[in-house]
Structures are given as structure tokens and as C-alpha cells.
Design a protein around this motif. Structure first.
Motif, short mmCIF file in Angstrom:
data_model
loop_
_atom_site.label_atom_id
_atom_site.label_comp_id
_atom_site.label_asym_id
_atom_site.label_seq_id
_atom_site.Cartn_x
_atom_site.Cartn_y
_atom_site.Cartn_z
N LEU A 1 0.81 -1.22 0.00
CA LEU A 1 0.00 0.00 0.00
C LEU A 1 0.84 1.26 0.00
O LEU A 1 0.51 2.23 -0.68
CB LEU A 1 -0.95 -0.02 1.21
CG LEU A 1 -1.92 1.15 1.31
CD1 LEU A 1 -2.85 1.17 0.10
CD2 LEU A 1 -2.72 1.05 2.59
N ARG A 2 1.93 1.28 0.76
CA ARG A 2 2.76 2.49 0.85
C ARG A 2 3.24 2.94 -0.53
O ARG A 2 3.12 4.11 -0.89
CB ARG A 2 3.95 2.23 1.77
CG ARG A 2 4.83 3.47 1.94
CD ARG A 2 6.12 3.15 2.61
NE ARG A 2 6.92 2.37 1.66
CZ ARG A 2 7.97 1.66 1.96
NH1 ARG A 2 8.37 1.56 3.20
NH2 ARG A 2 8.64 1.00 1.04
N ASP A 3 3.79 2.02 -1.30
CA ASP A 3 4.29 2.39 -2.62
C ASP A 3 3.16 2.68 -3.60
O ASP A 3 3.29 3.55 -4.46
CB ASP A 3 5.20 1.30 -3.17
CG ASP A 3 6.55 1.29 -2.47
OD1 ASP A 3 6.87 2.29 -1.78
OD2 ASP A 3 7.28 0.30 -2.59
N TRP A 4 2.06 1.98 -3.47
CA TRP A 4 0.90 2.26 -4.33
C TRP A 4 0.42 3.69 -4.09
O TRP A 4 0.16 4.44 -5.04
CB TRP A 4 -0.22 1.26 -4.03
CG TRP A 4 -1.40 1.40 -4.93
CD1 TRP A 4 -1.57 0.84 -6.16
CD2 TRP A 4 -2.59 2.16 -4.65
NE1 TRP A 4 -2.80 1.21 -6.67
CE2 TRP A 4 -3.44 2.02 -5.76
CE3 TRP A 4 -3.00 2.94 -3.58
CZ2 TRP A 4 -4.68 2.63 -5.83
CZ3 TRP A 4 -4.24 3.54 -3.65
CH2 TRP A 4 -5.07 3.39 -4.77
N LEU A 5 0.31 4.07 -2.81
CA LEU A 5 -0.10 5.44 -2.48
C LEU A 5 0.94 6.46 -2.93
O LEU A 5 0.58 7.55 -3.41
CB LEU A 5 -0.34 5.58 -0.97
CG LEU A 5 -1.64 4.98 -0.45
CD1 LEU A 5 -1.66 5.03 1.07
CD2 LEU A 5 -2.84 5.70 -1.04
N ALA A 6 2.21 6.14 -2.77
CA ALA A 6 3.28 7.06 -3.19
C ALA A 6 3.20 7.30 -4.70
O ALA A 6 3.34 8.45 -5.15
CB ALA A 6 4.65 6.51 -2.81
N GLN A 7 2.96 6.25 -5.48
CA GLN A 7 2.84 6.41 -6.93
C GLN A 7 1.65 7.31 -7.28
O GLN A 7 1.76 8.18 -8.14
CB GLN A 7 2.67 5.05 -7.61
CG GLN A 7 3.91 4.19 -7.60
CD GLN A 7 4.98 4.70 -8.53
OE1 GLN A 7 5.82 5.49 -8.13
NE2 GLN A 7 4.96 4.26 -9.75
N ARG A 8 0.54 7.12 -6.59
CA ARG A 8 -0.64 7.94 -6.87
C ARG A 8 -0.44 9.38 -6.44
O ARG A 8 -0.81 10.32 -7.14
CB ARG A 8 -1.88 7.35 -6.18
CG ARG A 8 -2.61 6.22 -6.90
CD ARG A 8 -1.73 5.41 -7.66
NE ARG A 8 -2.21 4.28 -8.43
CZ ARG A 8 -1.41 3.29 -8.74
NH1 ARG A 8 -0.17 3.27 -8.32
NH2 ARG A 8 -1.83 2.32 -9.51
N TRP B 1 11.94 5.98 -9.07
CA TRP B 1 12.64 4.98 -8.26
C TRP B 1 11.72 3.82 -7.89
O TRP B 1 12.09 2.66 -8.03
CB TRP B 1 13.23 5.61 -7.01
CG TRP B 1 13.65 4.56 -6.02
CD1 TRP B 1 13.12 4.34 -4.79
CD2 TRP B 1 14.66 3.55 -6.20
NE1 TRP B 1 13.74 3.27 -4.20
CE2 TRP B 1 14.68 2.76 -5.04
CE3 TRP B 1 15.52 3.23 -7.24
CZ2 TRP B 1 15.53 1.68 -4.88
CZ3 TRP B 1 16.38 2.15 -7.08
CH2 TRP B 1 16.38 1.39 -5.92
N VAL B 2 10.52 4.12 -7.43
CA VAL B 2 9.59 3.06 -7.03
C VAL B 2 9.28 2.16 -8.23
O VAL B 2 9.32 0.93 -8.13
CB VAL B 2 8.30 3.64 -6.42
CG1 VAL B 2 7.23 2.57 -6.24
CG2 VAL B 2 8.59 4.31 -5.08
N GLY B 3 9.01 2.77 -9.36
CA GLY B 3 8.70 1.99 -10.55
C GLY B 3 9.86 1.14 -11.03
O GLY B 3 9.71 -0.06 -11.32
N MET B 4 11.06 1.73 -11.10
CA MET B 4 12.22 0.98 -11.57
C MET B 4 12.62 -0.10 -10.58
O MET B 4 12.98 -1.21 -10.98
CB MET B 4 13.40 1.93 -11.83
CG MET B 4 13.21 2.82 -13.03
SD MET B 4 12.75 1.96 -14.55
CE MET B 4 14.15 0.88 -14.79
N ARG B 5 12.56 0.20 -9.29
CA ARG B 5 12.89 -0.81 -8.28
C ARG B 5 11.96 -2.02 -8.43
O ARG B 5 12.41 -3.17 -8.38
CB ARG B 5 12.74 -0.22 -6.88
CG ARG B 5 13.14 -1.21 -5.78
CD ARG B 5 12.61 -0.80 -4.45
NE ARG B 5 11.15 -0.76 -4.49
CZ ARG B 5 10.42 0.04 -3.74
NH1 ARG B 5 10.98 0.87 -2.88
NH2 ARG B 5 9.10 0.02 -3.83
#
Length: 121
Positions: free
Chosen positions: A18-25, A79-83
Motif C-alpha cells: 500500500l505504501r508504494d501504491w499510495l506514493a505512486q498515486r 525509483w519506485v517503478g524501476m525498483r
């Protein structure tokens, strides 16, 4: 006597949840809002758009800070996407680590370049 509390779960790949999903949004929304702000300034500016107009849009300190904040959001978004891509599709750990390090170095370099560009105007 052993007690089985459930099956052993193996976590594989980029499951940050959830953390990264929210960060992307959130970063995506910030970038979209910034795009609308810049487009509004371009649309409602009189005369032809040239270097002077662009420099004028980004000359105010608040705009430089906002732009840099959006750049940081973009870098985190990348970064989140590439990671996640590296973790999901690159199996050898050494190669994955090397790709993550190259990505981090590249993104830090982009941040430094953005600082130079913004505060050179």
C-alpha cells in the motif's frame, strides 16, 4: 510435538504494498497538478512564448521550490517503478543490485542537474 501455524510464505519480487501504491498515486497527482499550473501560465501569458517568458515563469522563488518539489516527486516515482521492475524481472541478485545502484546514481545526478538548472535562471 510441533504446531503448524500456517504455511510458510515466500515473498518474491517487489511486494511493498500500500505504501508504494499510495506514493505512486500521490506523486502522479502532484505532477499532474504542476502540469496544469504551468499550462495555465503558458496559456494566459500574452505574446509569443520564448526563452524570456519561460525564464519569467520559473523566476519566482515559489515556482522554483514548487518545481524542485515536483522533480523530487518525479524522481521518487521513477525509483519506485524501476525498483519494482528490477525486483520482478531480474532474477540474479548481483545484477539486480547493480541495476538498482545505477538507477540511484542516475536519479541523484538528475536531482543535482535540476538544482543547477532551477537556480541558474
Amino acid at each position: 510435538m510441533s504446531v503448524n501455524y500456517g504455511s510458510k510464505r515466500t515473498v518474491v519480487g517487489a511486494h511493498y504494498g500500500l505504501r508504494d501504491w499510495l506514493a505512486q498515486r500521490a506523486t502522479g497527482a502532484l505532477m499532474a497538478l504542476f502540469t496544469v499550473i504551468v499550462l495555465a501560465q503558458v496559456i494566459f501569458t500574452s505574446g509569443p512564448i520564448g526563452y524570456d517568458k519561460w525564464a519569467g515563469i520559473f523566476a519566482a522563488q515559489w515556482m522554483k521550490v514548487l518545481t524542485f518539489t515536483v522533480i523530487l516527486a518525479l524522481l521518487y516515482h521513477v525509483w519506485v517503478g524501476m525498483r519494482d521492475i528490477w525486483m520482478d524481472y531480474v532474477q540474479p541478485v548481483a545484477v539486480r543490485l547493480a541495476l538498482q545502484i545505477v538507477t540511484i546514481v542516475w536519479l541523484v545526478g538528475c536531482a543535482g542537474w535540476a538544482i543547477q538548472v532551477l537556480w541558474r535562471l
